[in-house]
Motif scaffolding. Structure first.
Motif, PDB file in Angstrom:
ATOM      1  N   GLY A  11     107.107  -9.155 -23.881  1.00 13.49           N
ATOM      2  CA  GLY A  11     107.074  -9.792 -22.563  1.00 13.49           C
ATOM      3  C   GLY A  11     106.048 -10.913 -22.550  1.00 13.49           C
ATOM      4  N   ALA A  12     106.542 -12.162 -22.562  1.00 12.48           N
ATOM      5  CA  ALA A  12     105.633 -13.319 -22.555  1.00 12.48           C
ATOM      6  C   ALA A  12     105.560 -13.928 -21.155  1.00 12.48           C
ATOM      7  CB  ALA A  12     106.106 -14.369 -23.571  1.00 12.48           C
ATOM      8  N   GLY A  13     105.418 -13.031 -20.152  1.00 10.98           N
ATOM      9  CA  GLY A  13     105.185 -13.503 -18.781  1.00 10.98           C
ATOM     10  C   GLY A  13     103.703 -13.840 -18.653  1.00 10.98           C
ATOM     11  N   VAL A  33     107.092 -11.459 -27.944  1.00  4.88           N
ATOM     12  CA  VAL A  33     108.558 -11.558 -27.807  1.00  4.88           C
ATOM     13  C   VAL A  33     108.958 -11.572 -26.329  1.00  4.88           C
ATOM     14  CG1 VAL A  33     110.763 -10.595 -28.548  1.00  4.88           C
ATOM     15  CG2 VAL A  33     108.713 -10.166 -29.903  1.00  4.88           C
ATOM     16  N   LYS A  35     112.282 -11.977 -23.455  1.00  6.65           N
ATOM     17  CA  LYS A  35     113.749 -11.882 -23.362  1.00  6.65           C
ATOM     18  C   LYS A  35     114.382 -13.177 -22.837  1.00  6.65           C
ATOM     19  CE  LYS A  35     114.579  -9.871 -18.800  1.00  6.65           C
ATOM     20  NZ  LYS A  35     115.015  -8.722 -18.052  1.00  6.65           N
ATOM     21  N   ARG A  36     113.638 -13.904 -22.012  1.00  3.36           N
ATOM     22  CA  ARG A  36     114.224 -15.119 -21.428  1.00  3.36           C
ATOM     23  C   ARG A  36     114.100 -16.291 -22.382  1.00  3.36           C
ATOM     24  NH1 ARG A  36     112.035 -13.147 -16.370  1.00  3.36           N
ATOM     25  NH2 ARG A  36     113.803 -12.738 -15.010  1.00  3.36           N
ATOM     26  N   SER A  49     110.235 -15.866  -7.021  1.00  2.00           N
ATOM     27  CA  SER A  49     108.872 -16.168  -6.585  1.00  2.00           C
ATOM     28  C   SER A  49     108.244 -17.348  -7.327  1.00  2.00           C
ATOM     29  CB  SER A  49     107.981 -14.933  -6.638  1.00  2.00           C
ATOM     30  OG  SER A  49     107.670 -14.554  -7.931  1.00  2.00           O
ATOM     31  N   ARG A 108     104.238 -20.485 -10.572  1.00  2.00           N
ATOM     32  CA  ARG A 108     104.369 -19.461 -11.623  1.00  2.00           C
ATOM     33  C   ARG A 108     104.808 -20.105 -12.939  1.00  2.00           C
ATOM     34  NH1 ARG A 108     105.949 -13.916 -12.144  1.00  2.00           N
ATOM     35  NH2 ARG A 108     106.212 -13.588  -9.930  1.00  2.00           N
ATOM     36  N   THR A 132     115.627  -9.467 -26.193  1.00  2.00           N
ATOM     37  CA  THR A 132     115.398  -8.422 -25.186  1.00  2.00           C
ATOM     38  C   THR A 132     115.054  -7.101 -25.863  1.00  2.00           C
ATOM     39  OG1 THR A 132     117.043  -9.490 -23.787  1.00  2.00           O
ATOM     40  CG2 THR A 132     116.469  -7.219 -23.221  1.00  2.00           C
ATOM     41  N   ASP A 165     106.129  -6.124 -20.178  1.00  2.00           N
ATOM     42  CA  ASP A 165     107.460  -6.598 -19.800  1.00  2.00           C
ATOM     43  C   ASP A 165     107.792  -6.334 -18.338  1.00  2.00           C
ATOM     44  OD1 ASP A 165     107.350  -3.928 -20.607  1.00  2.00           O
ATOM     45  OD2 ASP A 165     109.388  -3.889 -21.380  1.00  2.00           O
ATOM     46  N   ALA A 170     111.039  -2.069 -20.203  1.00  2.00           N
ATOM     47  CA  ALA A 170     111.806  -1.268 -21.172  1.00  2.00           C
ATOM     48  C   ALA A 170     110.848  -0.393 -21.994  1.00  2.00           C
ATOM     49  CB  ALA A 170     112.594  -2.191 -22.095  1.00  2.00           C
ATOM     50  N   GLY A 305      99.659  -4.753 -17.156  1.00  2.00           N
ATOM     51  CA  GLY A 305     100.258  -5.607 -16.120  1.00  2.00           C
ATOM     52  C   GLY A 305     101.251  -4.817 -15.290  1.00  2.00           C
ATOM     53  N   ASP A 306     102.255  -5.517 -14.749  1.00  5.38           N
ATOM     54  CA  ASP A 306     103.236  -4.860 -13.879  1.00  5.38           C
ATOM     55  C   ASP A 306     103.953  -3.707 -14.575  1.00  5.38           C
ATOM     56  OD1 ASP A 306     102.693  -6.568 -11.807  1.00  5.38           O
ATOM     57  OD2 ASP A 306     104.775  -7.181 -11.493  1.00  5.38           O
ATOM     58  N   GLY A 316      98.525 -10.351  -2.467  1.00  2.84           N
ATOM     59  CA  GLY A 316      98.486 -11.466  -3.413  1.00  2.84           C
ATOM     60  C   GLY A 316      97.647 -11.093  -4.625  1.00  2.84           C
ATOM     61  N   GLY A 318      98.959  -8.861  -7.466  1.00  4.57           N
ATOM     62  CA  GLY A 318      99.660  -8.312  -8.637  1.00  4.57           C
ATOM     63  C   GLY A 318      99.318  -9.067  -9.917  1.00  4.57           C
ATOM     64  N   ASN A 320      96.800 -11.199 -10.211  1.00  8.29           N
ATOM     65  CA  ASN A 320      95.342 -11.137 -10.379  1.00  8.29           C
ATOM     66  C   ASN A 320      94.939  -9.852 -11.099  1.00  8.29           C
ATOM     67  OD1 ASN A 320      93.819 -13.433  -8.788  1.00  8.29           O
ATOM     68  ND2 ASN A 320      95.648 -12.946  -7.615  1.00  8.29           N
TER      69      ASN A 320
HETATM   70  C1  LIG Z   1     107.668 -12.087  -4.037  1.00 11.80           C
HETATM   71  C2  LIG Z   1     106.450 -11.878  -4.891  1.00 11.80           C
HETATM   72  C3  LIG Z   1     105.296 -12.574  -4.608  1.00 11.80           C
HETATM   73  C4  LIG Z   1     104.147 -12.369  -5.380  1.00 11.80           C
HETATM   74  N1  LIG Z   1     103.007 -13.039  -5.042  1.00 11.80           N
HETATM   75  C5  LIG Z   1     101.881 -12.812  -5.747  1.00 11.80           C
HETATM   76  C6  LIG Z   1     100.685 -13.510  -5.416  1.00 11.80           C
HETATM   77  O1  LIG Z   1     100.662 -14.319  -4.484  1.00 11.80           O
HETATM   78  N2  LIG Z   1      99.553 -13.262  -6.141  1.00 11.80           N
HETATM   79  C7  LIG Z   1      99.546 -12.359  -7.172  1.00 11.80           C
HETATM   80  O2  LIG Z   1      98.487 -12.150  -7.776  1.00 11.80           O
HETATM   81  N3  LIG Z   1     100.679 -11.699  -7.516  1.00 11.80           N
HETATM   82  C8  LIG Z   1     101.832 -11.905  -6.843  1.00 11.80           C
HETATM   83  N4  LIG Z   1     102.985 -11.264  -7.198  1.00 11.80           N
HETATM   84  C9  LIG Z   1     102.944 -10.308  -8.318  1.00 11.80           C
HETATM   85  C10 LIG Z   1     103.088 -11.015  -9.660  1.00 11.80           C
HETATM   86  O3  LIG Z   1     104.277 -11.756  -9.701  1.00 11.80           O
HETATM   87  C11 LIG Z   1     103.102  -9.980 -10.774  1.00 11.80           C
HETATM   88  O4  LIG Z   1     102.099  -9.025 -10.585  1.00 11.80           O
HETATM   89  C12 LIG Z   1     102.890 -10.652 -12.123  1.00 11.80           C
HETATM   90  O5  LIG Z   1     103.957 -11.525 -12.379  1.00 11.80           O
HETATM   91  C13 LIG Z   1     102.787  -9.586 -13.216  1.00 11.80           C
HETATM   92  O6  LIG Z   1     102.741 -10.202 -14.465  1.00 11.80           O
HETATM   93  P1  LIG Z   1     103.364  -9.477 -15.725  1.00 11.80           P
HETATM   94  O7  LIG Z   1     103.199 -10.417 -16.852  1.00 11.80           O
HETATM   95  O8  LIG Z   1     102.823  -8.116 -15.831  1.00 11.80           O
HETATM   96  O9  LIG Z   1     104.910  -9.306 -15.377  1.00 11.80           O
HETATM   97  P2  LIG Z   1     105.995 -10.459 -15.262  1.00 11.80           P
HETATM   98  O10 LIG Z   1     105.424 -11.678 -14.668  1.00 11.80           O
HETATM   99  O11 LIG Z   1     107.171  -9.822 -14.583  1.00 11.80           O
HETATM  100  O12 LIG Z   1     106.365 -10.790 -16.765  1.00 11.80           O
HETATM  101  C14 LIG Z   1     107.113  -9.896 -17.572  1.00 11.80           C
HETATM  102  C15 LIG Z   1     107.766 -10.707 -18.679  1.00 11.80           C
HETATM  103  O13 LIG Z   1     108.451  -9.813 -19.547  1.00 11.80           O
HETATM  104  C16 LIG Z   1     109.754 -10.295 -19.793  1.00 11.80           C
HETATM  105  N5  LIG Z   1     110.603  -9.138 -20.065  1.00 11.80           N
HETATM  106  C17 LIG Z   1     111.099  -8.252 -19.169  1.00 11.80           C
HETATM  107  N6  LIG Z   1     111.824  -7.315 -19.771  1.00 11.80           N
HETATM  108  C18 LIG Z   1     111.791  -7.615 -21.086  1.00 11.80           C
HETATM  109  C19 LIG Z   1     112.379  -7.015 -22.235  1.00 11.80           C
HETATM  110  N7  LIG Z   1     113.151  -5.911 -22.135  1.00 11.80           N
HETATM  111  N8  LIG Z   1     112.159  -7.578 -23.453  1.00 11.80           N
HETATM  112  C20 LIG Z   1     111.377  -8.690 -23.572  1.00 11.80           C
HETATM  113  N9  LIG Z   1     110.810  -9.310 -22.508  1.00 11.80           N
HETATM  114  C21 LIG Z   1     111.014  -8.762 -21.290  1.00 11.80           C
HETATM  115  C22 LIG Z   1     110.129 -11.034 -18.518  1.00 11.80           C
HETATM  116  O14 LIG Z   1     111.171 -11.969 -18.741  1.00 11.80           O
HETATM  117  C23 LIG Z   1     108.814 -11.689 -18.157  1.00 11.80           C
HETATM  118  O15 LIG Z   1     108.649 -12.931 -18.777  1.00 11.80           O
HETATM  119  C24 LIG Z   1     104.160 -11.458  -6.459  1.00 11.80           C
HETATM  120  C25 LIG Z   1     105.329 -10.762  -6.763  1.00 11.80           C
HETATM  121  C26 LIG Z   1     106.470 -10.956  -5.981  1.00 11.80           C
HETATM  122  C27 LIG Z   1     107.712 -10.195  -6.313  1.00 11.80           C
END
Ligand SMILES: Cc1cc2nc3c(=O)[nH]c(=O)nc-3n(C[C@H](O)[C@H](O)[C@H](O)COP(=O)(O)OP(=O)(O)OC[C@H]3O[C@@H](n4cnc5c(N)ncnc54)[C@H](O)[C@@H]3O)c2cc1C
Length: 463
Positions: A11-13, A33, A35-36, A49, A108, A132, A165, A170, A305-306, A316, A318, A320
């Motif tokens: 997951g490169a989010g 790695v 998926k997108r 978002s 984002r 993925t 991810d 997953a 992370g998430d 606001g 998640g 952070n």
């Molecule tokens: C409507 C909304 C508003 C928000 N506003 C805020 C805000 O104002 N401030 C704040 O701090 N947070 C906010 N958040 C929360 C924030 O978006 C998340 O907490 C943050 O994106 C988490 O980062 P992450 O990298 O853990 O997950 P994500 O950003 O979801 O990144 C996960 C990555 O993993 C990839 N992935 C998923 N499944 C797979 C797989 N099977 N194989 C490979 N790659 C995969 C995805 O494509 C993605 O690139 C908001 C969320 C929502 C829904």
């Protein structure tokens, strides 16, 4: 350079990219790695978002990585909540009485692109898109991926694996299906979903409403919010119940009823939503939920992370919190002299209570934002808190400030102190013990005393 172990980050989010960057700085060999497709080249689907509120905990992580100047270029400061009432009258409720405390709207995509650009500069990182993750063998530290372009399966092995991810992880699902350890998992959906809409720039190319604020239209059960984008537009999000009440996602099924709802509830916003009907039916309605699980690691695989702690977006925090995970992980990693196994144990132990706290705070804020923000008692409380923060910048911080701006205070502590303070002020106001003829200093003393009693459990609420 400390280590040559091979780490697989799935997951490169936002979290995964920053984690890869930080661990690459330490010299680990990394495969990241995603998926997108590469978001720097691909079209981003509408309604996902587009912008986020970036505050001090995320900034702390960028400072740790040495990327603070680069990220600051993407900020649009928001100094407070601009509340819009039914008549379209507005009122700015500042986030803090201290001038240097505000939050920032950030794209984002631009934020993720910045991190990917920086990650790619390392020779020790291999960045793979369009793959993925489907399943992990947690005992063997291997993961199966589906190569979306070539339509074939591949398997990757590593010394350690990180699941970054996101909410539908997953990696987490593989932990759930692994029968050799007890994995607790809960996912609770809100009764509300969200849909993104868009205020375009005016004909003169200006922002349609004040740029440097987070706009809120609180309407009891439901609300609309708007955050500024760098192109003079606003991304607007409708938070609405799926059912119940006069209007909900399940009954807003025709352009006429959508128009009727917006004209009635958000008339000033409706006037600057020229594509409302198209956007409402084209953009997805997405659910909102909280994910809690434990333990976050098994054998040599760790969630972050998430993927470990998805929360509703009403504080606001998640993103952070996900960035702060990387700071906390880094603290234990260096403390344990780069022993990843020991780091997994201590990171999960200390971080989990904070992740649970911000999940609960985010739910609290859901109720506060959609209804209390416009109530007289709440407004009076905010007024007192802002005056205290202005007058006694070192002695007073509201719950919002503790969570959002005091990045040296863990979320759990911020929650406990902040909730006690809220209760203290509301109770003192209700019983008419905070009076306009008292000095601010007297009010501060009274609030501190009552808060302390609440925290120590010897304050009896009179109601
Ligand atoms: C409507 C909304 C508003 C928000 N506003 C805020 C805000 O104002 N401030 C704040 O701090 N947070 C906010 N958040 C929360 C924030 O978006 C998340 O907490 C943050 O994106 C988490 O980062 P992450 O990298 O853990 O997950 P994500 O950003 O979801 O990144 C996960 C990555 O993993 C990839 N992935 C998923 N499944 C797979 C797989 N099977 N194989 C490979 N790659 C995969 C995805 O494509 C993605 O690139 C908001 C969320 C929502 C829904």
């Amino acid at each position: 350079m400390h280590n040559k172990e091979h780490l697989l980050i799935i997951g490169a989010g936002l979290c995964g990219s920053l984690l890869a960057f930080r661990l690459a700085q330490h010299g680990y060999k990394i495969t990241l790695v995603e998926k997108r497709p590469d978001l720097r080249k691909a079209e981003i689907s509408a309604g996902r978002s587009i912008n986020l509120a970036f505050s001090d905990r995320a900034y702390k992580a960028f400072k740790m990585a040495g990327l603070q100047e680069k990220v600051a270029k993407l900020f649009i400061p928001m100094h407070g909540r601009m509340l819009h009432d039914l008549e379209g009258k507005t009122f700015l409720s500042e986030y803090s009485g201290r001038e240097d405390e505000y939050i920032n709207s950030i794209s984002r995509t631009e934020l993720n692109a910045l991190l990917l650009d920086e990650v790619e500069k390392f020779d020790n990182v291999n960045l793979i898109f369009n793959h993925t993750c489907q399943h992990l063998d947690l005992d063997e530290s291997t993961a199966d991926f589906f190569d979306e372009k070539n339509q074939k399966k591949i398997n990757l092995t590593a010394d350690y694996i990180f699941g970054t991810d996101g909410g539908g992880s997953a990696v987490r699902q593989s932990m759930q299906s692994q029968k050799d350890f007890l994995f607790s998992h809960s996912q609770e959906f809100l009764t509300h979903g969200y849909k993104e809409l868009h205020f375009p720039p005016t004909e003169e190319g200006e922002y349609a409403i004040a740029k440097n604020a987070l706009h809120i239209w609180p309407r009891g059960e439901n609300m609309l919010i708007g955050l500024p984008n760098p192109d003079q537009s606003f991304t607007v999000t409708l938070f609405l119940a799926y059912e119940g009440g006069q209007y909900n996602f399940n009954n807003l099924t025709t352009p006429e009823i959508v128009e009727e709802y917006f004209k009635k509830e958000f008339a000033d916003a409706y006037a600057i939503l020229p594509n409302l009907k198209a956007e409402f039916f084209e953009n997805p309605t997405s659910p909102l939920g909280t994910v809690k699980c434990a333990p976050w690691y098994y054998n040599k695989t760790m969630l972050m992370g998430d993927a470990a702690h998805a929360i509703v977006p009403f504080y606001g925090q998640g993103m952070n919190a996900s960035f702060e995970d990387v700071v906390e992980f880094d603290y234990w990693l260096t403390r344990h002299d780069f022993d990843l196994k020991k780091t997994f144990i201590d990171f999960s132990k200390t971080r989990k209570p904070d992740a649970d706290a911000i999940a609960d705070l985010a739910l609290d804020n859901f109720y506060e934002m959609k209804s209390h923000t416009a109530q007289a008692l709440f407004l009076k409380k905010r007024q007192i808190e802002l005056a205290l923060e202005k007058e006694f910048p070192k002695a007073y911080a509201s719950k919002y400030s503790l969570v959002t701006f005091k990045d040296n205070i863990p979320y759990k502590e911020a929650m406990e102190k902040g909730r006690a303070q809220d209760k203290a002020i509301l109770s003192l106001l209700k019983h008419d013990k905070l009076k306009d003829n008292q000095s601010l200093e007297e009010q501060l003393k009274l609030i501190h005393k009552t808060t302390k009693q609440l925290l120590e459990g010897d304050f009896l609420l009179e109601n």
